[in-house]
Design a protein around this motif. Structure first.
Motif, PDB file in Angstrom:
ATOM      1  N   ASP A   1       0.849  -1.185   0.000  1.00 47.33           N
ATOM      2  CA  ASP A   1       0.000   0.000   0.000  1.00 47.33           C
ATOM      3  C   ASP A   1       0.888   1.240   0.000  1.00 47.33           C
ATOM      4  O   ASP A   1       1.481   1.578   1.023  1.00 47.33           O
ATOM      5  CB  ASP A   1      -0.904   0.000   1.230  1.00 47.33           C
ATOM      6  CG  ASP A   1      -1.818   1.206   1.302  1.00 47.33           C
ATOM      7  OD1 ASP A   1      -1.770   2.068   0.400  1.00 47.33           O
ATOM      8  OD2 ASP A   1      -2.592   1.278   2.264  1.00 47.33           O
TER       9      ASP A   1
ATOM     10  N   ASP B   1       0.148   4.161   0.228  1.00 47.76           N
ATOM     11  CA  ASP B   1      -0.381   5.176   1.136  1.00 47.76           C
ATOM     12  C   ASP B   1      -0.384   4.716   2.589  1.00 47.76           C
ATOM     13  O   ASP B   1      -1.011   5.357   3.439  1.00 47.76           O
ATOM     14  CB  ASP B   1      -1.803   5.562   0.709  1.00 47.76           C
ATOM     15  CG  ASP B   1      -1.830   6.183  -0.681  1.00 47.76           C
ATOM     16  OD1 ASP B   1      -0.921   6.978  -0.989  1.00 47.76           O
ATOM     17  OD2 ASP B   1      -2.743   5.857  -1.451  1.00 47.76           O
TER      18      ASP B   1
ATOM     19  N   THR C   1       0.248   4.272   6.350  1.00 43.11           N
ATOM     20  CA  THR C   1       0.739   5.204   7.370  1.00 43.11           C
ATOM     21  C   THR C   1       1.938   4.579   8.068  1.00 43.11           C
ATOM     22  O   THR C   1       2.181   3.364   7.961  1.00 43.11           O
ATOM     23  CB  THR C   1      -0.357   5.493   8.408  1.00 43.11           C
ATOM     24  OG1 THR C   1      -0.657   4.268   9.093  1.00 43.11           O
ATOM     25  CG2 THR C   1      -1.613   6.066   7.756  1.00 43.11           C
TER      26      THR C   1
END
Length: 163
Positions: free
Chosen positions: A15, A17, A19
């Motif tokens: 992913d 994106d 975090t």
């Protein structure tokens, strides 16, 4: 193969994106591949603007780097694992000879010409500038920690393969 000593973390799909809190679940292959691709592209694009390739820089450094001048065959053997194919490094040596940056002595050893040494120094300066861009906001300690982890992962995979 030895079982892990810590609790295993579930592997999440890659992913871009994710975090910081999610990074422990991210696949190292995805992120190390992404880093390799971005850094290599950055370096090769900058070198292309001055009509040089990364493999040419490798050869200039190897020819410069030891007490005994290497032969063409030694350079090819040393650098082929990094190259884009089995014939690339021989071609690079030929390009640098044609360009006048390398010469071959009577014992078939490679040496930098004055022009080759000037190019090597210029490229070293460029690579130092590019490294500063890549390392922006990253301390030497963080860099060492990242490479230590990657080196350990490589060893783990090699150990598992040999088991």
């Amino acid at each position: 193969m030895n079982p892990p000593t810590d609790t295993a973390t579930d592997q999440a799909p890659a992913d871009p994106d994710a975090t910081d809190g999610m990074l422990a679940t991210q696949p190292v292959g995805y992120w190390s591949g992404l880093a390799h691709e971005a850094v290599t592209r950055h370096l090769r694009d900058a070198m292309a603007r001055i009509d040089v390739t990364q493999p040419q820089y490798w050869v200039l450094n190897r020819v410069n780097g030891g007490p005994l001048a290497p032969s063409r065959e030694e350079i090819v053997i040393q650098l082929t694992p990094l190259a884009d194919g089995p014939h690339e490094m021989g071609r690079v040596v030929d390009q640098l000879i044609h360009r006048g940056w390398l010469r071959i002595d009577a014992e078939h050893r490679l040496h930098l010409t004055d022009a080759g040494e000037a190019a090597r120094v210029r490229l070293r300066e460029l690579v130092t500038e590019l490294r500063a861009v890549v390392h922006k906001g990253i301390s030497d300690e963080e860099y060492v920690a990242a490479l230590t982890v990657l080196r350990r992962m490589v060893a783990n995979v090699e150990d598992a393969r040999d088991s």
